[in-house]
Scaffold this active site. Structure first.
Site, short mmCIF file in Angstrom:
data_model
loop_
_atom_site.label_atom_id
_atom_site.label_comp_id
_atom_site.label_asym_id
_atom_site.label_seq_id
_atom_site.Cartn_x
_atom_site.Cartn_y
_atom_site.Cartn_z
N SER A 1 0.85 -1.19 0.00
CA SER A 1 0.00 0.00 0.00
C SER A 1 0.88 1.23 0.00
O SER A 1 1.96 1.23 0.59
CB SER A 1 -0.91 0.01 1.23
OG SER A 1 -1.51 1.28 1.39
N SER A 2 0.40 2.29 -0.63
CA SER A 2 1.17 3.53 -0.67
C SER A 2 1.28 4.17 0.71
O SER A 2 2.07 5.09 0.91
CB SER A 2 0.54 4.52 -1.65
OG SER A 2 -0.79 4.81 -1.29
N TYR B 1 -1.22 -0.35 9.94
CA TYR B 1 -1.32 -0.99 8.62
C TYR B 1 -0.02 -0.79 7.84
O TYR B 1 0.47 -1.70 7.16
CB TYR B 1 -2.50 -0.38 7.86
CG TYR B 1 -2.82 -1.05 6.55
CD1 TYR B 1 -3.35 -2.34 6.50
CD2 TYR B 1 -2.61 -0.39 5.34
CE1 TYR B 1 -3.66 -2.95 5.30
CE2 TYR B 1 -2.93 -0.99 4.13
CZ TYR B 1 -3.45 -2.27 4.12
OH TYR B 1 -3.75 -2.86 2.91
N THR C 1 -1.44 2.52 -5.22
CA THR C 1 -2.02 3.71 -4.65
C THR C 1 -3.43 3.40 -4.17
O THR C 1 -3.83 2.23 -4.09
CB THR C 1 -2.00 4.85 -5.68
OG1 THR C 1 -2.37 6.06 -5.03
CG2 THR C 1 -2.95 4.56 -6.84
N ASN C 2 -4.24 4.41 -3.87
CA ASN C 2 -5.62 4.19 -3.43
C ASN C 2 -6.44 3.56 -4.55
O ASN C 2 -6.50 4.10 -5.66
CB ASN C 2 -6.25 5.53 -3.03
CG ASN C 2 -5.50 6.20 -1.91
OD1 ASN C 2 -5.55 5.78 -0.76
ND2 ASN C 2 -4.77 7.25 -2.23
N HIS D 1 -13.26 3.34 2.50
CA HIS D 1 -12.29 4.34 2.12
C HIS D 1 -13.02 5.56 1.53
O HIS D 1 -14.24 5.58 1.43
CB HIS D 1 -11.30 3.77 1.10
CG HIS D 1 -10.33 2.81 1.69
ND1 HIS D 1 -10.49 1.44 1.63
CD2 HIS D 1 -9.16 3.01 2.37
CE1 HIS D 1 -9.48 0.84 2.23
NE2 HIS D 1 -8.66 1.77 2.70
#
Length: 312
Positions: A108-109, A137, A165-166, A180
């Site tokens: 994850s970013s 996380y 990224t997201n 999110h």
């Protein structure tokens, strides 16, 4: 690639896992190993080891994780750290023991420091402390990525990582407690339109900037990396473009057809001020995203209307 190769996709019922399975099947890969949470508890070391040693997949994609937005991360940091460490350690080490040909770990970013220079290059990892609102996380994902790097270096096995990224898209989590930013905003703006509410209040100042990648684009990158990438260095996966949270709300408002206003609760956290990946390395290898933000939001909203909104 031999289309009969056995591929285990961990976390295949999640948004990302489902997209990876769709992508693999669209390219003719049908020899997929899949197990639901009821069939295999990924936090159980013995169960995971027995499963992987029995199935003996040639390829493994680890898209399994406990995930959530700022609220969920802040409320349950111990759960996020413990469960993600358990899941990834069990999968990575079992795959190593089983001699898996290629293991691809999805990070994850959020691994990057809060005060990271922008855009964030792979070499900026661990040059500072992570964002406090997703610290647990972040530490878990860094540990998983590092374990893959060490297996690659010590045993010469192709255990690789990518840092998306997201992500957003169909099958996203729209739960108000754990979602999110995109599914949260989309659901709330839809509800505001449906009820005639003239204002939607959003956490923070609206000035923080985020990058968003449509889930099918991530799946395309994952499958490409799985069969083509053979280096220890993890890779960022994103668009190289970002928007402010206010701009994102405006994009979603246009897709939904909402004409009300947006206000901001400045007592709530923004998270990192900016989180934009440098995707130069991935672009140089020949991969880039295809789905623009507005198109991805339209697809996501169409899925939301079809699957989660009761017929009127």
């Amino acid at each position: 690639m031999n289309q009969q190769a056995k591929i285990y996709v961990a976390g295949h019922t999640g948004m990302v896992g489902q997209a990876i399975v769709r992508r693999l099947r669209s390219e003719g890969y049908e020899n997929l190993v899949l197990a639901t949470r009821a069939e295999l508890d990924l936090t159980d070391q013995r169960s995971v080891r027995d499963f992987v040693m029995t199935e003996r997949p040639q390829y493994v994609v680890d898209s399994a994780a406990r995930v959530g937005g700022i609220k969920a991360n802040m409320s349950h940091p111990a759960d996020f750290l413990y469960e993600n460490l358990q899941i990834q350690n069990n999968l990575i080490w079992s795959a190593k023991e089983a001699g898996v040909q290629t293991f691809l770990f999805l990070g994850s970013s959020c691994i990057y420091p809060r005060a990271c220079p922008q855009p964030m290059k792979e070499e900026y990892l661990m040059t500072g402390r992570p964002e406090p609102t997703n610290e647990a996380y972040s530490y878990a994902k860094i540990a998983g990525m590092k374990l893959c790097e060490y297996i690659y270096a010590e045993f010469g096995m192709n255990f690789i990582s990518c840092m998306p990224t997201n992500i957003y898209g169909e099958n996203d989590n729209f739960d108000p407690e754990t979602s999110h930013v995109i599914p949260s905003l989309l659901r709330r703006i839809h509800q505001a339109k449906a009820t005639g509410c003239s204002e939607v209040t959003i956490w923070g100042t609206g000035s923080s900037r985020r990058e968003f990648l449509y889930v099918d684009d991530l799946a395309d990158a994952v499958v490409w990396l799985l069969f083509n990438y053979k280096k220890k260095q993890f890779l960022n996966v994103g668009t190289g473009e970002d928007v402010s949270i206010l701009e994102l709300a405006e994009h979603i408002g246009k897709v939904v057809g909402y004409e009300g206003q947006f206000s901001f609760d400045r007592t709530k956290p923004d998270g990192m001020p900016r989180k934009l990946l440098d995707v130069t390395r991935l672009h140089e290898l020949g991969w880039s995203h295809r789905t623009g933000l507005d198109e991805g939001l339209r697809r996501t909203y169409d899925w939301f209307l079809t699957n989660l909104v009761p017929p009127s």
